[in-house]
Design an enzyme around this catalytic site. Sequence first.
Site, mmCIF file in Angstrom:
data_model
loop_
_atom_site.group_PDB
_atom_site.id
_atom_site.type_symbol
_atom_site.label_atom_id
_atom_site.label_comp_id
_atom_site.label_asym_id
_atom_site.label_seq_id
_atom_site.Cartn_x
_atom_site.Cartn_y
_atom_site.Cartn_z
ATOM 1 C CE LYS A 128 -0.151 2.338 -5.951
ATOM 2 N NZ LYS A 128 -1.581 2.609 -5.663
ATOM 3 C CG ASP A 168 -0.930 0.247 -2.811
ATOM 4 O OD1 ASP A 168 -1.917 0.765 -3.352
ATOM 5 O OD2 ASP A 168 -0.628 -0.949 -2.986
HETATM 6 O O1 2IT Z 1 -4.500 2.841 -5.064
HETATM 7 C C1 2IT Z 1 -4.714 3.948 -4.546
HETATM 8 O O2 2IT Z 1 -5.539 4.733 -5.005
HETATM 9 C C2 2IT Z 1 -3.945 4.285 -3.346
HETATM 10 N N1 2IT Z 1 -3.140 3.476 -2.897
HETATM 11 C C3 2IT Z 1 -4.089 5.629 -2.703
HETATM 12 C C4 2IT Z 1 -3.250 6.636 -3.374
HETATM 13 C C5 2IT Z 1 -3.197 7.983 -2.708
HETATM 14 O O3 2IT Z 1 -2.415 8.814 -3.219
HETATM 15 O O4 2IT Z 1 -3.894 8.241 -1.732
#
Ligand code: 2IT
Length: 448
Positions: A128, A168
């Site tokens: 993340k 996100d």
């Molecule tokens: O919290 C999540 O699963 C997302 N923000 C999507 C992450 C993604 O790599 O598509």
Amino acid sequence: MYQSSYLNKLFEDVKKKYSSEPEFISAVEEFFDSMDYMVDDEPNIEKYAILERILIPERVISFRVAWVDDKGKVQVNKGWRVQFNSAIGPYKGGIRFDSSVNLSILKFLAFEQTFKNSLTGLPLGGGKGGADFTPRGRSDEEIMRFCQAYVSELFRHIGPDTDVPAGDFGVGAREIGYMYGMYKKLSNDFVGTFTGKGISYGGSLGRKEATGYGLLYFVSEMLKTFHNDTLKGKRVIISGSGKVGKHAAVKAHALGAKVVAMSDINGFVYDENGLDVPLIDKLSEPKGEYSLEYMKIYPEAKFVPTPKLMWGMPCDIALPCATQNEIDLEDAMKLKANGCYMLVEGANMPTAVEAIRFCNENGILFAPGKASNAGGVAVSGLEMSQNAMHLSWTYQEVDQKLEQIMKNIFRKCHETAQKYGQPKNLALGANIAGFIKVYDAMLQEGVI
Ligand code: 2IT
């Protein structure tokens, strides 16, 4: 207190070591509630220090993001990428831009992402990233300069088989476009290092709807399995004015549910006869706000200027889709008192640990975001596959795969929960099923 003394010791350690990271501690506490059912029967977990290792990100990249605003003033933000766990695939997870972003929040998100991605059945590790920058109120040019500055450092740490960021909150198609453009320029490679891309340059059809639609596919499976029922006529309330809540509402409406309340940043709108979801869908473009406009068109609806009070409204199903810690114990009690019997997370960790425990003990069926909101990252995984194969699937192909993935995730969670004698405890099922695949890979890959 956990049954397992190993977990008690570890948790004391976590609280001490990470005392300035409350969100990360909460995520670990919730995960340990489930681990307590299995650690003592799996001696290899302690012997190979699997949990000690899984609690520490493989790498945290922290960097300066300097850029120039429209007035010519130099602005400085903090940027991060948390590369949490790559046991089963390249790091994968979104980027969040918001003034609230800090290391604790990104660590909790990346930690949960590891198990979520494992549950999708796709080869994706957990990561993340983000910055303490709020796009709201910034001009398009400022957003572009910020995204370019952020990627001018991040680009050297990511790649299609290394780490694949996505959106996100605060990061949508526009931001991904600017980040991908700069990434491509600096790396001189046209490869799928970001997901959530525009359709014209390698994005997948169905990605923007995926989290919200996937959430409703998951809710449908829960209703079918536990109540032999469907969404038809169910009263649903949804928080959040982002992509997730909006697409959840559209799918709930399409499946025959009555969306009676929805919130945005200004408050919430309520109509016991059901809201006009197609209108909300339209009004929420591009900013995600709709409630004030909605009230002008439907003055007979009820408007309350405090979003949080929505959890006191009567409903069958509550779908928190905004952000972490939206629902505390008191809110869960109000939901129960007003007839709610299902709480399914569209956001990441919107429900406090005490509220989850209350749901499990008081007959509210609860599903954690790491299972029920996994549709977004699942379609990101499908976007990576399409990019690697240099082809693109139709919307229907992607949507069918998404529905199948959500059914499989539900089945895994339910079967695992049954195996541990708690058939309705989907958090237990999600944590253990998500963990087992990562654990197995870590054992086979040796001590690294
Ligand atoms: O919290 C999540 O699963 C997302 N923000 C999507 C992450 C993604 O790599 O598509």
